[in-house]
Design a protein around this motif. Sequence first.
Motif, PDB file in Angstrom:
ATOM      1  N   HIS A  31       0.859  -1.369   0.064  1.00 53.69           N
ATOM      2  CA  HIS A  31       0.069   0.009   0.025  1.00 53.69           C
ATOM      3  C   HIS A  31       0.885   1.269   0.141  1.00 53.69           C
ATOM      4  N   TYR A  34       1.840   2.064  -3.366  1.00 52.00           N
ATOM      5  CA  TYR A  34       1.044   2.716  -4.192  1.00 52.00           C
ATOM      6  C   TYR A  34       0.620   4.105  -4.091  1.00 52.00           C
ATOM      7  N   ASN A  72      -3.451   3.021 -11.801  1.00 48.62           N
ATOM      8  CA  ASN A  72      -3.010   1.581 -10.935  1.00 48.62           C
ATOM      9  C   ASN A  72      -2.805   1.871  -9.632  1.00 48.62           C
ATOM     10  N   ASN A  73      -2.083   3.014  -9.426  1.00 53.44           N
ATOM     11  CA  ASN A  73      -1.606   3.118  -8.117  1.00 53.44           C
ATOM     12  C   ASN A  73      -2.790   4.270  -7.173  1.00 53.44           C
ATOM     13  N   GLY A  76      -5.085   1.638  -6.464  1.00 56.28           N
ATOM     14  CA  GLY A  76      -4.479   0.601  -5.172  1.00 56.28           C
ATOM     15  C   GLY A  76      -4.412   1.426  -3.726  1.00 56.28           C
ATOM     16  N   HIS A  80      -7.012  -0.191  -1.250  1.00 57.22           N
ATOM     17  CA  HIS A  80      -6.532  -0.874   0.177  1.00 57.22           C
ATOM     18  C   HIS A  80      -7.058   0.203   1.271  1.00 57.22           C
ATOM     19  N   GLN A 147      -5.836  -2.820 -10.223  1.00 59.67           N
ATOM     20  CA  GLN A 147      -6.390  -2.214  -9.123  1.00 59.67           C
ATOM     21  C   GLN A 147      -7.610  -1.385  -9.571  1.00 59.67           C
ATOM     22  N   ASP A 162      -9.562  -8.254  -1.651  1.00 56.87           N
ATOM     23  CA  ASP A 162      -8.366  -8.459  -2.686  1.00 56.87           C
ATOM     24  C   ASP A 162      -7.947  -9.653  -2.805  1.00 56.87           C
TER      25      ASP A 162
END
Length: 196
Positions: A31, A34, A72-73, A76, A80, A147, A162
């Motif tokens: 995490h 990300y 993506n990040n 993410g 999360h 993600q 997840d």
Amino acid sequence: MFQLPDLPYAYDALEPYIDARTMELHHGKHHQTYVDKLNAAIDGTEYERMSIEDLLQQLDKLPDTIKTVVRNNGGGHYNHSFFWECMAPATKRQPTGTLLELINVSFGSLDNFKEQFAAVAVGRFGSGWVWLTRTGDTLVISSSPNQDSPIMDGIAPVLGLDVWEHAYYLKYQNKRPDYIDAWWNVVNWEFVARQV
Ligand code: MN3
């Protein structure tokens, strides 16, 4: 700029269902990465003052140079942050009230819901997530690759799981169904109930 949120419980609080080492790596390394990559991508841009929800709903407007990195990040980071809240130390609590009514209307019973959710989780090829979302008076199960997240379509999730291997491999190796079975024990139904 975005920050790694504190976990609402200790790394070992979900034992024996989710092991402390997995939680430590998952939160502290995955995490964090990300968050770091998201911040690096938007540093000095107009996007660094946006909420993560707003940012993820405007991916199409982002410059091509950062769109995929943010997808993506940023995805993410959002996924999360939500996932940690979906879990709590095992208490044997079950869904009640409106949440239970919606589950019964949508899936027939809690057991049927869990079975269908687990089937989608097992069937998600590769890395991704399984979601419960609400549409009107119906709850819907879906899954997303990588993600990606319902919030990218403006839909706030009710529950998320997840199913990336980093979420379970240390304890469960390739046995994703065993991880899912165990995970039901640490679902924070009170948090989930507040999302419907
Ligand atoms: Mn993960």
